[in-house]
Design a protein around this motif. Structure first.
Motif, PDB file in Angstrom:
ATOM      1  N   ALA A  89       5.524  -6.366   2.143  1.00  0.00           N
ATOM      2  CA  ALA A  89       4.623  -6.574   1.009  1.00  0.00           C
ATOM      3  C   ALA A  89       4.043  -7.979   0.971  1.00  0.00           C
ATOM      4  CB  ALA A  89       5.355  -6.279  -0.300  1.00  0.00           C
ATOM      5  N   LEU A  90       4.628  -8.933   1.712  1.00  0.00           N
ATOM      6  CA  LEU A  90       4.053 -10.274   1.762  1.00  0.00           C
ATOM      7  C   LEU A  90       2.648 -10.256   2.362  1.00  0.00           C
ATOM      8  CD1 LEU A  90       7.098 -12.416   2.988  1.00  0.00           C
ATOM      9  CD2 LEU A  90       6.139 -12.356   0.688  1.00  0.00           C
ATOM     10  N   SER A  91       2.358  -9.232   3.172  1.00  0.00           N
ATOM     11  CA  SER A  91       1.034  -9.136   3.790  1.00  0.00           C
ATOM     12  C   SER A  91      -0.067  -8.959   2.753  1.00  0.00           C
ATOM     13  CB  SER A  91       1.009  -7.959   4.775  1.00  0.00           C
ATOM     14  OG  SER A  91       1.986  -8.121   5.780  1.00  0.00           O
TER      15      SER A  91
ATOM     16  N   ASP B 126      11.947  -0.799  -0.307  1.00  0.00           N
ATOM     17  CA  ASP B 126      10.513  -1.064  -0.230  1.00  0.00           C
ATOM     18  C   ASP B 126       9.768  -0.473  -1.426  1.00  0.00           C
ATOM     19  OD1 ASP B 126      10.312  -2.507   2.280  1.00  0.00           O
ATOM     20  OD2 ASP B 126      10.937  -0.650   3.237  1.00  0.00           O
ATOM     21  N   TRP B 127      10.206  -0.830  -2.630  1.00  0.00           N
ATOM     22  CA  TRP B 127       9.532  -0.341  -3.832  1.00  0.00           C
ATOM     23  C   TRP B 127       8.113  -0.892  -3.913  1.00  0.00           C
ATOM     24  CZ3 TRP B 127       7.525  -3.760  -7.356  1.00  0.00           C
ATOM     25  CH2 TRP B 127       7.964  -5.083  -7.272  1.00  0.00           C
TER      26      TRP B 127
ATOM     27  N   CYS C 122       2.106  -0.209  -3.552  1.00  0.00           N
ATOM     28  CA  CYS C 122       0.855  -0.408  -2.821  1.00  0.00           C
ATOM     29  C   CYS C 122       0.234   0.933  -2.431  1.00  0.00           C
ATOM     30  CB  CYS C 122       1.108  -1.249  -1.573  1.00  0.00           C
ATOM     31  SG  CYS C 122       1.382  -3.008  -1.920  1.00  0.00           S
ATOM     32  N   ALA C 123       1.062   1.897  -2.048  1.00  0.00           N
ATOM     33  CA  ALA C 123       0.532   3.226  -1.727  1.00  0.00           C
ATOM     34  C   ALA C 123      -0.145   3.841  -2.952  1.00  0.00           C
ATOM     35  CB  ALA C 123       1.645   4.130  -1.219  1.00  0.00           C
TER      36      ALA C 123
ATOM     37  N   GLU D 180       1.512  -1.748   7.700  1.00  0.00           N
ATOM     38  CA  GLU D 180       2.605  -2.551   8.253  1.00  0.00           C
ATOM     39  C   GLU D 180       3.929  -1.823   8.105  1.00  0.00           C
ATOM     40  OE1 GLU D 180       2.334  -5.003  10.065  1.00  0.00           O
ATOM     41  OE2 GLU D 180       0.785  -6.417   9.458  1.00  0.00           O
ATOM     42  N   TRP D 181       4.112  -1.159   6.977  1.00  0.00           N
ATOM     43  CA  TRP D 181       5.337  -0.388   6.762  1.00  0.00           C
ATOM     44  C   TRP D 181       5.414   0.787   7.737  1.00  0.00           C
ATOM     45  CZ3 TRP D 181       6.670   4.605   5.482  1.00  0.00           C
ATOM     46  CH2 TRP D 181       7.998   4.809   5.087  1.00  0.00           C
TER      47      TRP D 181
END
Length: 629
Positions: free
Chosen positions: A204-206, A602-603, A608-609, A168-169
């Motif tokens: 990140a809500l995803s 977008d920390w 997540c990565a 998404e990012w």
């Protein structure tokens, strides 16, 4: 063709249809359908296809790509209206623009499918063979299998959810960045879970619906296998834990939503009450293009609509006072008026050395006429109002004096927002930074000349020729007429209100308001405006700043810091396609701080990565080959 081969192809066809239908099913979670709860189960069709067959990257990527095509072609079908604006036949536009663009975006879903079907795939081991075992050993064997399967599901849920956040990012960034309708945005209804965007950002809500879908799939499979073998189902502790966690997030989100609601904020002494008005003419882009590049009459149309809007606000206030004489109703006419993008109808020319307007025939008739804006300001003062500040979209040409002559040299054309607190001698402009691909510029056309020539031949137009991106990250100080207060304006032109990383640059401590001007007339009577306004609401949550929007066609509205719409210009049936105005009083916190997302960006995506990397490394090191179902 043998029967086995025919069966294999029929199976592939069914899986392909299920994948595309599953994507279309997910699209129903977003406007205009807005069935947000579907997001919790929208991935299940794809998971059933991926994990009821052999493991393999390319198999997962193919079905993931089909899922993305089903999702994006339904969700973003409104883009085809651009072809109508440029008189491009629909089949041609689909072939040269829409389907290629959707294919590129779907490749990211394909990447997720490939990872979900290899490194992030759960173990999918069959249940234990307990034939001939005693009851105690049978129960122990199933308990051991259940525990291992549960842990495998949790690892897969973590990896798959983190991977979805990453794609998404990726979709929201880059040359063709398009952040609309990420999975987390479907959580908007209820304004609870979305409040956590203040800390982790919208992308990140995803993580939550993706992880929930994987856990639900794993728990259902585990329970069914045990029930089929023993007649008794197991307790899905991972599913129970997920419900508890979501309930805690839901309760915390409700508290945050209430904290930043307009009613609660208005009761605080350190909150300013800023009355704002957005004006909308509801002009289709086809109408504007047919009228020619120079349309000074738009200026007069916006002035008339503005004057009528002030009268309407005043009459509404008087009517409320008469209907409820016991209530103390104070008339609060707007002090900020917002017109949409390109509202002026003709460009302004500015001297780069002085910042002053350079009058030509059109600007002299429009901007320097005493019967225009100055007259409306006098009329508003006679009604008991203040000298309002006007925000408007305008095409801006910059000129630099030539040192060897009396002429000027062009220094570029910009899509700008003009802020006019008084006369046109006090105008302040800020230019759009995030330009629209194929609308305001052709990607790579400067480096690949034949690409621009090919596009011009196909469309018959030089789209966006000469428009340049603006610069800067400083909020614009704008006075609040009638007070000694100054508010920092965070400018957002067109779909910049959907780009979180851009607006965070303007965040400072103190009172701030996001002002957006848009022209959704390119997409005509579609759901584009609704989707953009919904996306914009997440900027208010991420940054905890209110927003006022004015669209030429679409959603002219005001949004609170908790993402709630305070007022929307729309018909009784909910349609936003009409001329008129939106009026609201925005709560502006004088001591607004800087949110975690505004400070660190977008920390959560970076985290997540890292999770994807760790889950992938574990799968590689363990060398556990996924079993084919």
């Amino acid at each position: 063709m043998t029967s086995d081969t025919a069966h294999k192809w029929r199976r592939r066809l069914v899986h392909a249809l299920v994948s595309m239908a599953g994507g279309a099913f997910m699209a129903l979670a977003f406007p205009p359908y807005d069935l947000g709860n579907l997001v919790w189960v929208g991935l299940l069709p794809l998971l059933c296809v991926l994990w009821n067959g052999r493991a393999g990257f390319w198999r997962g990527a193919a079905y993931g790509w089909l899922y993305g095509m089903g999702w994006y072609c339904v969700s973003f079908w409104w883009i085809h209206n651009v072809g109508y604006v440029f008189r491009i036949p629909l089949p041609v536009f689909l072939g040269i623009a829409f389907l290629p663009l959707m294919s590129v975006y779907s490749c990211l879903v394909g990447l997720w499918g490939g990872m979900a079907n290899t490194l992030l795939r759960p173990r999918l081991a069959p249940g234990p063979d307990t034939t001939g075992m005693k009851r105690e050993r049978q129960i122990q064997a199933w308990n051991n299998w259940t525990t291992a399967d549960l842990l495998s599901t949790l690892r897969s849920a973590t990896g798959c959810a983190a991977m979805w956040v990453c794609i998404e990012w990726l979709r929201a960034n880059g040359t063709l960045g398009f952040s609309w309708n990420s999975m987390g945005m479907a959580l908007y209804n209820g304004l609870s879970l979305v409040q956590w965007a203040e800390f982790i950002g919208t992308a990140a809500l995803s993580f939550f619906p993706t992880a929930a879908a994987v856990i639900l799939w794993g728990a259902a499979r585990r329970t069914w296998l045990q029930y089929r073998a023993t007649g008794r189902g197991c307790r899905p502790w991972d599913f129970y834990g997920m419900i508890v966690l979501l309930f805690a997030l839901f309760a915390g989100g409700l508290a945050l939503s209430k904290l930043y609601s307009p009613l609660v904020m208005m009761q605080r002494k350190d909150v300013l009450q800023l009355s704002v008005m957005g004006v909308q003419l509801n002009l289709d882009q086809v109408e504007r293009i047919d009228a020619g590049p120079i349309q000074p009459h738009l200026y007069g149309m916006h002035l008339r609509e503005t004057r009528q809007a002030f009268n309407s606000v005043q009459q509404t206030t008087i009517r409320k006072a008469m209907e409820n004489p016991e209530l103390a109703i104070t008339q609060q006419l707007p002090v900020w008026v917002i017109w949409p993008e390109s509202a002026m109808g003709c460009p302004i020319h500015q001297d780069t050395t002085t910042g002053k307007l350079m009058p030509d025939f059109y600007t002299s008739q429009v901007f320097f006429s005493d019967t225009g804006l100055p007259l409306v300001r006098r009329q508003i003062r006679e009604m008991g109002g203040q000298d309002f500040v006007l925000f408007t979209g305008v095409d801006q040409n910059l000129w630099e004096p030539c040192s060897n002559s009396k002429g000027h040299i062009a220094r570029g054309m910009y899509n700008s927002m003009a802020i006019i607190p008084g006369g046109f001698d006090s105008i302040t402009t800020v230019s759009k930074q995030h330009l629209m691909p194929f609308g305001e510029y052709i990607p790579f056309a400067e480096k690949i000349e034949w690409l621009g020539d090919l596009y011009s031949q196909m469309t018959g137009t030089q789209v966006g020729e000469g428009i340049r991106p603006g610069k800067g990250d400083a909020p614009i100080p704008v006075a609040m007429p009638g007070t000694q207060e100054t508010i920092g304006v965070i400018p957002a032109i067109c779909y910049e209100d959907t780009v979180g990383r851009l607006l965070t640059k303007y965040i400072r401590k103190g009172p701030q308001v996001i002002v957006n001007i848009s022209n959704d007339g390119w997409f005509r009577h579609s759901c584009c405006g609704e989707q953009q306004a919904r996306n914009a609401a997440f900027r208010c949550i991420e940054l905890r700043r209110p927003m006022v929007r004015a669209a030429n066609m679409g959603y002219t509205c005001a949004i609170a810091p908790n993402g709630a719409f305070i007022d929307i210009l729309q018909k009784a049936d909910g349609s936003p396609h009409l001329s008129g105005h939106s009026y609201a009083v925005l709560p502006v916190d004088k001591n607004a701080g800087i949110t975690l997302y505004a400070r660190f960006g977008d920390w959560a995506v970076a985290l997540c990565a890292l999770l994807v990397l760790l889950c992938s490394l574990r799968a590689i090191i363990s060398r556990k080959a996924p079993s084919a179902a």
